[in-house]
Design an enzyme around this catalytic site. Structure first.
Site, PDB file in Angstrom:
ATOM      1  N   ARG A   1       0.797  -1.227   0.000  1.00 38.29           N
ATOM      2  CA  ARG A   1       0.000   0.000   0.000  1.00 38.29           C
ATOM      3  C   ARG A   1       0.832   1.281   0.000  1.00 38.29           C
ATOM      4  O   ARG A   1       0.478   2.250  -0.610  1.00 38.29           O
ATOM      5  CB  ARG A   1      -0.881   0.026   1.259  1.00 38.29           C
ATOM      6  CG  ARG A   1      -2.066  -0.875   1.141  1.00 38.29           C
ATOM      7  CD  ARG A   1      -2.790  -0.955   2.451  1.00 38.29           C
ATOM      8  NE  ARG A   1      -2.224  -2.031   3.256  1.00 38.29           N
ATOM      9  CZ  ARG A   1      -2.900  -2.726   4.147  1.00 38.29           C
ATOM     10  NH1 ARG A   1      -4.150  -2.452   4.387  1.00 38.29           N
ATOM     11  NH2 ARG A   1      -2.344  -3.696   4.820  1.00 38.29           N
TER      12      ARG A   1
ATOM     13  N   LYS B   1       0.390 -19.038   6.311  1.00 43.37           N
ATOM     14  CA  LYS B   1      -0.542 -19.395   7.360  1.00 43.37           C
ATOM     15  C   LYS B   1      -0.943 -18.137   8.141  1.00 43.37           C
ATOM     16  O   LYS B   1      -0.185 -17.166   8.070  1.00 43.37           O
ATOM     17  CB  LYS B   1       0.055 -20.462   8.255  1.00 43.37           C
ATOM     18  CG  LYS B   1       1.001 -19.927   9.338  1.00 43.37           C
ATOM     19  CD  LYS B   1       1.434 -21.056  10.182  1.00 43.37           C
ATOM     20  CE  LYS B   1       1.916 -20.746  11.516  1.00 43.37           C
ATOM     21  NZ  LYS B   1       1.958 -19.566  12.212  1.00 43.37           N
TER      22      LYS B   1
ATOM     23  N   HIS C   1       6.359 -23.409   7.061  1.00 43.59           N
ATOM     24  CA  HIS C   1       7.811 -23.335   6.876  1.00 43.59           C
ATOM     25  C   HIS C   1       8.552 -24.485   7.573  1.00 43.59           C
ATOM     26  O   HIS C   1       9.705 -24.749   7.267  1.00 43.59           O
ATOM     27  CB  HIS C   1       8.357 -21.961   7.275  1.00 43.59           C
ATOM     28  CG  HIS C   1       8.491 -21.744   8.755  1.00 43.59           C
ATOM     29  ND1 HIS C   1       7.460 -21.347   9.545  1.00 43.59           N
ATOM     30  CD2 HIS C   1       9.554 -21.870   9.586  1.00 43.59           C
ATOM     31  CE1 HIS C   1       7.870 -21.231  10.789  1.00 43.59           C
ATOM     32  NE2 HIS C   1       9.151 -21.549  10.848  1.00 43.59           N
TER      33      HIS C   1
ATOM     34  N   LYS D   1      12.305 -27.108   6.561  1.00 43.31           N
ATOM     35  CA  LYS D   1      13.508 -27.341   7.369  1.00 43.31           C
ATOM     36  C   LYS D   1      14.157 -28.649   6.931  1.00 43.31           C
ATOM     37  O   LYS D   1      13.484 -29.667   6.802  1.00 43.31           O
ATOM     38  CB  LYS D   1      13.157 -27.386   8.859  1.00 43.31           C
ATOM     39  CG  LYS D   1      12.699 -26.035   9.406  1.00 43.31           C
ATOM     40  CD  LYS D   1      12.466 -26.100  10.899  1.00 43.31           C
ATOM     41  CE  LYS D   1      11.771 -24.861  11.428  1.00 43.31           C
ATOM     42  NZ  LYS D   1      12.645 -23.726  11.704  1.00 43.31           N
TER      43      LYS D   1
ATOM     44  N   GLU E   1      10.162 -22.495  22.458  1.00 47.53           N
ATOM     45  CA  GLU E   1      10.723 -21.200  22.052  1.00 47.53           C
ATOM     46  C   GLU E   1      11.123 -20.424  23.291  1.00 47.53           C
ATOM     47  O   GLU E   1      10.396 -20.423  24.292  1.00 47.53           O
ATOM     48  CB  GLU E   1       9.686 -20.407  21.270  1.00 47.53           C
ATOM     49  CG  GLU E   1       9.322 -21.054  19.957  1.00 47.53           C
ATOM     50  CD  GLU E   1       8.498 -20.109  19.117  1.00 47.53           C
ATOM     51  OE1 GLU E   1       9.097 -19.283  18.423  1.00 47.53           O
ATOM     52  OE2 GLU E   1       7.263 -20.190  19.189  1.00 47.53           O
TER      53      GLU E   1
ATOM     54  N   ASP F   1      -1.485 -21.131  16.335  1.00 49.40           N
ATOM     55  CA  ASP F   1      -0.229 -20.620  15.766  1.00 49.40           C
ATOM     56  C   ASP F   1       0.766 -21.757  15.503  1.00 49.40           C
ATOM     57  O   ASP F   1       1.535 -21.702  14.549  1.00 49.40           O
ATOM     58  CB  ASP F   1       0.381 -19.614  16.753  1.00 49.40           C
ATOM     59  CG  ASP F   1       1.596 -18.889  16.192  1.00 49.40           C
ATOM     60  OD1 ASP F   1       1.509 -18.428  15.031  1.00 49.40           O
ATOM     61  OD2 ASP F   1       2.624 -18.789  16.889  1.00 49.40           O
TER      62      ASP F   1
ATOM     63  N   HIS G   1       2.484 -26.573  12.490  1.00 46.81           N
ATOM     64  CA  HIS G   1       3.838 -27.127  12.616  1.00 46.81           C
ATOM     65  C   HIS G   1       3.850 -28.475  13.361  1.00 46.81           C
ATOM     66  O   HIS G   1       4.480 -29.435  12.919  1.00 46.81           O
ATOM     67  CB  HIS G   1       4.774 -26.153  13.330  1.00 46.81           C
ATOM     68  CG  HIS G   1       4.810 -24.784  12.701  1.00 46.81           C
ATOM     69  ND1 HIS G   1       4.689 -24.582  11.363  1.00 46.81           N
ATOM     70  CD2 HIS G   1       4.958 -23.540  13.241  1.00 46.81           C
ATOM     71  CE1 HIS G   1       4.767 -23.284  11.087  1.00 46.81           C
ATOM     72  NE2 HIS G   1       4.919 -22.635  12.231  1.00 46.81           N
TER      73      HIS G   1
ATOM     74  N   LYS H   1       5.928 -20.562  24.330  1.00 50.65           N
ATOM     75  CA  LYS H   1       6.853 -19.423  24.297  1.00 50.65           C
ATOM     76  C   LYS H   1       7.429 -19.276  25.702  1.00 50.65           C
ATOM     77  O   LYS H   1       6.872 -19.796  26.667  1.00 50.65           O
ATOM     78  CB  LYS H   1       6.103 -18.154  23.908  1.00 50.65           C
ATOM     79  CG  LYS H   1       5.384 -18.267  22.553  1.00 50.65           C
ATOM     80  CD  LYS H   1       5.795 -17.171  21.608  1.00 50.65           C
ATOM     81  CE  LYS H   1       5.076 -17.260  20.289  1.00 50.65           C
ATOM     82  NZ  LYS H   1       5.975 -17.501  19.156  1.00 50.65           N
TER      83      LYS H   1
ATOM     84  N   LYS I   1      15.400 -22.483  22.990  1.00 53.74           N
ATOM     85  CA  LYS I   1      14.726 -22.661  21.698  1.00 53.74           C
ATOM     86  C   LYS I   1      15.232 -23.989  21.156  1.00 53.74           C
ATOM     87  O   LYS I   1      16.418 -24.145  20.867  1.00 53.74           O
ATOM     88  CB  LYS I   1      15.080 -21.536  20.732  1.00 53.74           C
ATOM     89  CG  LYS I   1      14.490 -21.786  19.339  1.00 53.74           C
ATOM     90  CD  LYS I   1      14.278 -20.506  18.560  1.00 53.74           C
ATOM     91  CE  LYS I   1      13.697 -20.773  17.179  1.00 53.74           C
ATOM     92  NZ  LYS I   1      12.268 -21.007  17.158  1.00 53.74           N
TER      93      LYS I   1
HETATM   94  C1  BG6 Z   1       5.649 -19.270  13.240  1.00 51.39           C
HETATM   95  C2  BG6 Z   1       4.828 -18.792  14.397  1.00 51.39           C
HETATM   96  O1  BG6 Z   1       4.856 -19.964  12.310  1.00 51.39           O
HETATM   97  O2  BG6 Z   1       6.679 -20.134  13.714  1.00 51.39           O
HETATM   98  C3  BG6 Z   1       5.697 -18.087  15.416  1.00 51.39           C
HETATM   99  O3  BG6 Z   1       3.832 -17.900  13.923  1.00 51.39           O
HETATM  100  C4  BG6 Z   1       6.846 -18.979  15.827  1.00 51.39           C
HETATM  101  O4  BG6 Z   1       4.943 -17.705  16.554  1.00 51.39           O
HETATM  102  C5  BG6 Z   1       7.581 -19.513  14.605  1.00 51.39           C
HETATM  103  O5  BG6 Z   1       7.733 -18.195  16.620  1.00 51.39           O
HETATM  104  C6  BG6 Z   1       8.612 -20.554  15.008  1.00 51.39           C
HETATM  105  O6  BG6 Z   1       9.356 -20.885  13.876  1.00 51.39           O
HETATM  106  P1  BG6 Z   1      10.872 -21.369  14.008  1.00 51.39           P
HETATM  107  O7  BG6 Z   1      11.269 -21.707  12.612  1.00 51.39           O
HETATM  108  O8  BG6 Z   1      11.634 -20.210  14.580  1.00 51.39           O
HETATM  109  O9  BG6 Z   1      10.859 -22.547  14.926  1.00 51.39           O
END
Ligand code: BG6
Length: 501
Positions: A60, A165, A195, A199, A233, A252, A257, A347, A352
């Site tokens: 935009r 997503k 995503h 990986k 995370e 989420d 995932h 979270k 992580k």
């Molecule tokens: C995303 C979520 O799809 O994946 C996020 O919306 C999350 O909240 C992220 O932090 C985690 O991805 P990765 O690749 O860092 O494990």
């Protein structure tokens, strides 16, 4: 450079890829700068893109091509493995980037875009037209319809779209979205991104399971006691409170995932490596999970929130959104009858790390119960470490030399020790596959809907309970330990971080 696809034995070379134009909708957003353009630069750097291609940012805000390029350069320099970018390489790459200003519902903006896309490219009359919808979900249908009105997408046309997503926020909205998109173009041209499937380690699950003969015979309820899948995370919601508070960990992370990790762990060997063959097997796993009863969820799932979440930026001060989910799911099929799958994600956890841990059954006869050392009830474990320090570890008991005692030992394979530290970003792989038209690592509509069927039932059950609180930096609420303790199990400690040399 030759590229091999998971689904095809054909070798793909940059010369064999059609000149393309990739339009990114929502190009002012974080994803474009942090992930998409750095990934495209990565593909360019690897020599995986054809000579003729254009990347067009659609958003935009008013800005010039030059301003847009500057922002993208900053993104690559900050978030990618190319820090700093070599000037000469950037200068060559940036010539492929331009900006197109427009509102998502502004017909003229699509008309002028269509004019750009109709121009010849290289020695081709037409480009392959690709559209990446990195917009808020409410614009997915608007953008696709507008594109179809100006004949940029349509049935039988040489064009594809990617949607990010979340695909819907429950089963009904996802179904509506699936139907609306399918009115504009066929399912095979719609790429839904998760995503996690990009990986390397997640893809390696398929190789690990089906390219080796020793694992499949033991990959079932006769040898496996249970499976634990953890996606932890360390960070909180950060600047994404506005989005996250309306979504929560279940939608989420679990709906997409974690469900993907579950299906790849549990699926049957596919008949071939074609994208539909692989996705058929994944869908079958989801179909084998009966819709959980509310009562089952009340007893077998936990939603929790980290302390201080309600004070995060753009989060409701009375929010009951969960930032943590732990649950037990059962897969009712021949292979997995009676084997619990424990899933947890959250979270603000201590690290992580994402790991799939396969816990095998105990030996049938406790021969070594009087030997000191590891508990004689010891069970072998296979740790599949998805991130960071990607690798596969086997834990077993061994005799301590010179003593009548045992210890827990670890046989490990670390990706870096064999293949070095380079591992392509998930988005590199996914964008590459989108460009060459390989949909294996994207979710099909039936997969998305099956995952929502289960997620909706979990959500209904969780709403019956109060969201619990957990300390930042902890592994979640005690109730989640109880979930396993009830069956005589406990969460296995994740592997420690590899030591840096
Ligand atoms: C995303 C979520 O799809 O994946 C996020 O919306 C999350 O909240 C992220 O932090 C985690 O991805 P990765 O690749 O860092 O494990």
């Amino acid at each position: 450079m030759k590229k091999e696809s998971l689904t095809s034995k054909d070798e793909i070379t940059p010369e064999s890829i059609r000149p393309f134009r990739l339009v990114i909708f929502g190009a002012s957003g974080d994803l474009t700068k942090r992930k998409l353009v750095p990934a495209l630069f990565g593909l360019y750097h690897e020599g995986s893109l054809p000579e003729h291609f254009e990347i067009i940012g659609f958003a935009r805000r008013e800005k010039s091509d030059e301003q847009f390029r500057e922002e993208m350069l900053e993104g690559i320099n900050t978030f990618s493995r190319f820090k700093p970018v070599e000037e000469e390489e950037w200068s060559a790459f940036s010539k492929h980037i331009s900006y197109h200003q427009g509102n998502f519902d502004e017909k003229d903006a699509y008309q002028s875009l269509a004019t750009k896309l109709a121009k010849p490219i290289g020695d081709q009359e037409k480009s392959l037209n690709l559209f990446y919808l990195s917009t808020a979900p409410e614009f997915f249908v608007t953008c696709t319809r507008e594109l179809s009105e100006v004949d940029c997408v349509g049935y039988g046309m040489d064009s594809r779209i990617v949607v990010e997503k979340p695909v819907g926020h429950d089963y009904d909205s996802a179904k509506e979205l699936v139907n609306e998109l399918q009115q504009c173009l066929d399912e095979s041209s719609i790429y839904r991104i998760d995503h996690y499937l990009g990986k390397e380690t997640v893809q390696n699950m398929l190789y690990f399971r089906f390219a080796n003969s020793i694992f499949e015979p033991i990959w079932n309820s006769s040898m496996i006691d249970h499976i634990q899948i953890t996606v932890a995370e360390e960070e909180g919601v950060g600047t994404r409170g506005g989005y996250y508070d309306g979504v929560g960990a279940l939608r989420d992370m679990v709906q997409n995932h974690l469900m993907q990790l579950l299906t790849i762990t549990a699926m049957e060997p596919p008949a071939t490596l074609s994208s539909d063959s692989i996705r058929d097997e994944k869908v079958k796993v989801l179909r084998s999970i009966p819709t959980p009863e509310t009562d089952y969820i009340v007893h077998n799932a936990i939603g929790a929130q980290y302390e201080g979440y309600r004070s995060e930026d753009r989060v409701d001060a009375k929010s009951t959104t969960e930032t943590y989910v732990g649950l037990k799911l059962m897969i009712d099929n021949w292979r997995w009858a009676g084997v619990p799958f424990y899933l947890r994600t959250g979270k603000c956890m201590p690290v992580k790390a994402s790991e799939i841990i396969v816990v095998f059954k105990r030996p049938p006869h406790a021969l070594f119960h009087s030997v000191a050392g590891v508990n004689y009830l010891h069970r072998n474990r296979l740790h599949i470490r998805l991130q960071p320090d990607e690798g596969i570890h086997m834990a077993f008991a061994a005799k301590i030399p010179g003593k009548s005692a045992m210890d827990d030992v670890d046989m490990d394979f670390a990706y870096t020790s064999k293949f070095g530290s380079y591992s392509p970003e998930a988005y590199e792989r996914l964008l590459n596959d989108f460009i060459i038209g390989d949909s294996t690592l994207f979710t099909r509509s039936d997969e998305v809907l099956e995952a929502w069927r289960i997620t909706d039932a979990i959500s209904t059950g969780l709403r019956r309970k109060n969201v619990e609180l957990y300390r930042r930096g902890s592994w979640g609420p005690a109730a989640c330990d109880q979930l396993l303790a009830d069956a005589g199990n406990s969460w296995v400690k994740l592997l420690p971080r590899a030591k840096k040399c």
